[in-house]
Motif scaffolding. Structure first.
Motif, short mmCIF file in Angstrom:
data_model
loop_
_atom_site.label_atom_id
_atom_site.label_comp_id
_atom_site.label_asym_id
_atom_site.label_seq_id
_atom_site.Cartn_x
_atom_site.Cartn_y
_atom_site.Cartn_z
N VAL A 146 0.85 -1.20 0.00
CA VAL A 146 0.00 0.00 0.00
C VAL A 146 0.88 1.24 0.00
O VAL A 146 1.72 1.43 0.87
CB VAL A 146 -0.94 0.02 1.22
N VAL A 147 0.68 2.10 -1.00
CA VAL A 147 1.48 3.33 -1.10
C VAL A 147 0.65 4.58 -0.81
O VAL A 147 1.20 5.67 -0.72
CB VAL A 147 2.12 3.45 -2.49
N GLY A 148 -0.66 4.42 -0.67
CA GLY A 148 -1.49 5.59 -0.38
C GLY A 148 -2.95 5.22 -0.23
O GLY A 148 -3.39 4.15 -0.66
N VAL A 149 -3.69 6.12 0.42
CA VAL A 149 -5.14 5.95 0.59
C VAL A 149 -5.82 7.23 0.10
O VAL A 149 -5.54 8.32 0.61
CB VAL A 149 -5.51 5.71 2.06
N ALA A 150 -6.67 7.10 -0.90
CA ALA A 150 -7.46 8.23 -1.40
C ALA A 150 -8.83 8.15 -0.76
O ALA A 150 -9.66 7.31 -1.14
CB ALA A 150 -7.56 8.18 -2.92
N SER A 151 -9.07 9.00 0.22
CA SER A 151 -10.31 8.95 0.99
C SER A 151 -11.17 10.15 0.63
O SER A 151 -10.82 11.29 0.94
CB SER A 151 -10.00 8.94 2.50
N ASP A 152 -12.28 9.90 -0.04
CA ASP A 152 -13.20 10.97 -0.45
C ASP A 152 -14.54 10.74 0.24
O ASP A 152 -15.30 9.84 -0.14
CB ASP A 152 -13.37 10.98 -1.96
N LEU A 153 -14.83 11.54 1.23
CA LEU A 153 -16.04 11.38 2.04
C LEU A 153 -17.08 12.43 1.65
O LEU A 153 -16.74 13.50 1.15
CB LEU A 153 -15.69 11.48 3.52
N PRO B 236 -17.38 11.83 -10.74
CA PRO B 236 -16.57 10.70 -11.21
C PRO B 236 -15.24 10.64 -10.48
O PRO B 236 -14.81 11.62 -9.87
CB PRO B 236 -16.38 11.01 -12.70
N PRO B 237 -14.56 9.50 -10.53
CA PRO B 237 -13.31 9.34 -9.77
C PRO B 237 -12.28 10.42 -10.03
O PRO B 237 -11.61 10.90 -9.12
CB PRO B 237 -12.81 7.96 -10.22
N TRP B 238 -12.11 10.84 -11.28
CA TRP B 238 -11.05 11.79 -11.62
C TRP B 238 -11.36 13.21 -11.17
O TRP B 238 -10.50 14.08 -11.25
CB TRP B 238 -10.78 11.76 -13.13
N LYS B 239 -12.57 13.47 -10.68
CA LYS B 239 -12.90 14.81 -10.19
C LYS B 239 -13.00 14.85 -8.66
O LYS B 239 -13.29 15.91 -8.10
CB LYS B 239 -14.21 15.29 -10.81
N ARG B 240 -12.77 13.72 -8.00
CA ARG B 240 -12.78 13.73 -6.55
C ARG B 240 -11.48 14.32 -6.03
O ARG B 240 -10.43 14.18 -6.67
CB ARG B 240 -12.99 12.30 -6.01
N LYS B 241 -11.56 14.94 -4.89
CA LYS B 241 -10.42 15.73 -4.40
C LYS B 241 -9.16 14.89 -4.25
O LYS B 241 -8.09 15.26 -4.76
CB LYS B 241 -10.78 16.38 -3.07
N GLN B 242 -9.23 13.78 -3.53
CA GLN B 242 -8.03 12.99 -3.28
C GLN B 242 -7.75 12.01 -4.40
O GLN B 242 -6.63 11.95 -4.92
CB GLN B 242 -8.15 12.26 -1.93
N LEU B 243 -8.74 11.22 -4.80
CA LEU B 243 -8.51 10.23 -5.85
C LEU B 243 -8.15 10.92 -7.16
O LEU B 243 -7.30 10.45 -7.92
CB LEU B 243 -9.75 9.35 -6.03
N GLY B 244 -8.78 12.06 -7.44
CA GLY B 244 -8.48 12.79 -8.67
C GLY B 244 -7.03 13.23 -8.74
O GLY B 244 -6.42 13.21 -9.82
N GLU B 245 -6.44 13.63 -7.61
CA GLU B 245 -5.04 14.02 -7.59
C GLU B 245 -4.14 12.85 -7.96
O GLU B 245 -3.17 13.00 -8.72
CB GLU B 245 -4.68 14.55 -6.20
N TRP B 246 -4.44 11.67 -7.44
CA TRP B 246 -3.65 10.48 -7.77
C TRP B 246 -3.80 10.12 -9.25
O TRP B 246 -2.82 9.83 -9.93
CB TRP B 246 -4.09 9.29 -6.92
N LEU B 247 -5.02 10.12 -9.76
CA LEU B 247 -5.25 9.72 -11.15
C LEU B 247 -4.64 10.70 -12.14
O LEU B 247 -4.08 10.29 -13.17
CB LEU B 247 -6.76 9.59 -11.41
#
Length: 537
Positions: free
Chosen positions: A81-88, A96-107
């Protein structure tokens, strides 16, 4: 009639935060999993955990449980595990995933840092089939795998790709059914005199009567503020002046704007009728909802009577100025680039029409009366373009592209295997030590393999972003894309242009000077980043 306001209880509700949910036992499990994760080899597949939740109920899985389950799943699969993208508090249907604050930054920016995107369940990750197809395309392009703990999903197999599409279709159907039920409820609620759902018109709050029925009540401060505005409009006071007084008196919030106040004052819902929002171009307008007999539906006592409301609209119309139609690209070019040197706010262009025809001028936001107005904004735009071209026009356009290291890694592995083989067979008793000829030939081959291995840049074995020149300069790019392309690039880079206006005696137009402000790391910022999700909703 007694009333119990619901406003306080609604305001007291807080958005779900994962930090408040971790128990001592959860934290202990987390530490054990992190220790086990740290013991995995460095070349283990790297996993990014995606945790999402819109609303926490008894039927949903908390983010804490999602993360712990995903860490165990990653460990079972031998993934580090290298990171956790938590969007609450995020809806998978709307965002969509690519516009979420944390997950979007990773993608969008950190794709080289992980190999596997691991999520708890597909509907925790995505709800729309079109979004799922976009993510599958992205994963295949960037060499990533999508894995769900509770669904049979694996993009490395044909069956896995079919399965993920089928499950995604089911999730979309469920989301569509939910949307249909909600839309049906709204359509029904709009025809009822009782208040069922929705946000009341400004000036009203929801509450319960003595029978426990939800009704609308007039909020006292709002009633006082609205009637004060009606009296001020009768005297010819501007809405801008009203806003200043209302903010100072705390009758309305500090973020109140002139347009918001006018929208509130022109809302027919202040007469106690049900209204709905209608979009006219970019403007939002409230209009009456009529029943089956063509009459407005009363849902509350009126803050204004019919005569008071009509009188207020007439008074507001007297001070309103005829505005020309909105331009598709906006009235102001280089919005966000041009700023006032005195108040540091954006320079904007106001367009009006009078008896002599349309006219426009440039002003700022906070200086008194907008500062000295610039009557010909095009002169400013021309000067900005010339200044920018002289400084940045000859810079080469570089595009950030995703480079995969799989091919280089395979080449390195093959060379290392060959080198190990020749080294072993050159040892005493090996197959190449039997004659001088075979030894010399093997040593030459070994030297060649070692040289080839040394020529491979270790960086090329990693997934990474690389900057590739496309053969154009920014001058050429902006000649093709026009001022809109230049403005977008300047905003992206963080370039600002300070505008200084000096009054000239006997002349309406002020003397205007521009000062270009360019960040020190502008070359790095100028790099155009490839966006796989451009154009996606």
């Amino acid at each position: 009639m007694g009333k119990r306001s619901r406003t306080a209880s609604a305001a007291a509700q807080k958005a779900y935060t994962v930090e408040a949910e971790w128990t001592a036992a959860d934290l202990a499990q987390l530490e054990e999993l992190k220790k086990a994760n740290a013991s995995l080899p460095d070349d283990a597949p790297r996993a990014l955990l995606s945790v999402r939740l819109s609303v926490l109920t008894e039927d949903t899985t908390s983010p804490v449980r999602q993360e712990l389950d995903l860490r165990r799943e990653a460990l079972n699969r031998g993934c580090r595990v290298v990171g956790v993208a938590s969007d609450l508090n995020v809806s998978a249907t709307k965002v969509p995933p690519w516009k979420r604050k944390q997950l979007g930054e990773w993608l969008n920016n950190r794709a080289p840092e992980f190999d596997v995107l691991l999520f708890w369940k597909l509907d925790r990750f995505i709800r729309r089939l079109s979004d799922l197809n976009t993510m599958i395309d992205w994963a295949l392009k960037y060499g990533k795998n999508l894995i769900s703990k509770n669904d049979q999903i694996d993009l490395t197999t044909v069956v896995g790709k079919i399965m993920v599409t089928l499950i995604g279709g089911i999730a979309e159907i469920e989301a569509t059914n939910t949307s249909t039920r909600v839309a049906s409820l709204w359509d029904y609620a709009k025809t009822q005199g009782d208040w069922l759902v929705g946000k009341p018109t400004y000036g009203y709050v929801t509450g319960e009567d003595e029978n426990g029925k939800v009704v609308l009540y007039v909020e006292d401060n709002a009633h006082k503020a609205l009637h004060w505005c009606r009296r001020m409009a009768r005297r010819g006071v501007s809405a801008t002046r009203m806003v200043k007084v209302l903010k100072r008196s705390k009758l309305m919030g500090d973020k109140l704007t002139t347009s918001t106040l006018l929208s509130r004052l022109r809302n027919p819902g202040l007469k106690g009728y049900r209204v709905e929002v209608e979009m006219k171009g970019r403007a939002r307008r409230s209009k009456l909802v009529l029943d089956q007999h063509g009459k407005p539906i009363r849902v509350a006592p009126g803050i204004f009577t019919e005569d008071e409301f009509d009188e207020l609209q007439a008074d507001l119309d007297k001070r309103s100025r005829k505005q020309p139609a909105r331009q598709p690209g906006g009235a102001t070019k280089f919005l966000g680039v041009l700023t006032c040197v005195d108040c540091a706010t954006n320079m904007t262009v106001k367009r009006y029409e009078n008896a002599y025809g349309p006219y426009s001028y440039m002003r700022c936001q906070k200086c008194k009366s907008g500062g000295h107005g610039i009557p010909n904004p095009e002169v400013v735009y021309t000067k900005v373009v010339m200044d920018v071209l002289s400084v940045l026009g000859d810079e080469p356009v570089q595009v950030r592209e995703y480079a995969r290291g799989a091919e280089a890694r395979a080449q390195v592995a093959q060379l290392e295997e060959s080198i190990a083989y020749y080294m072993k067979e050159l040892e005493p008793g090996g197959r190449y030590t039997k004659t001088r000829f075979t030894r010399e030939q093997a040593e030459q081959t070994l030297d060649k393999l070692i040289a080839e291995l040394g020529e491979i840049d270790p960086e090329t074995t990693e997934d990474r972003w690389v900057n590739v020149a496309n053969g154009k300069t920014f001058r050429q790019r902006w000649e093709e894309g026009g001022t809109e392309a230049m403005s977008a690039d300047l905003l992206r880079v963080g370039v600002r242009c300070e505008v200084t206006r000096t009054k000239v005696k006997g002349q309406r137009a002020p003397d205007v000077k521009l000062r270009l402000m360019i960040p020190k790391d502008y070359r790095e910022r100028l790099i155009v980043k490839e966006d796989h999700f451009a154009g996606e909703l």
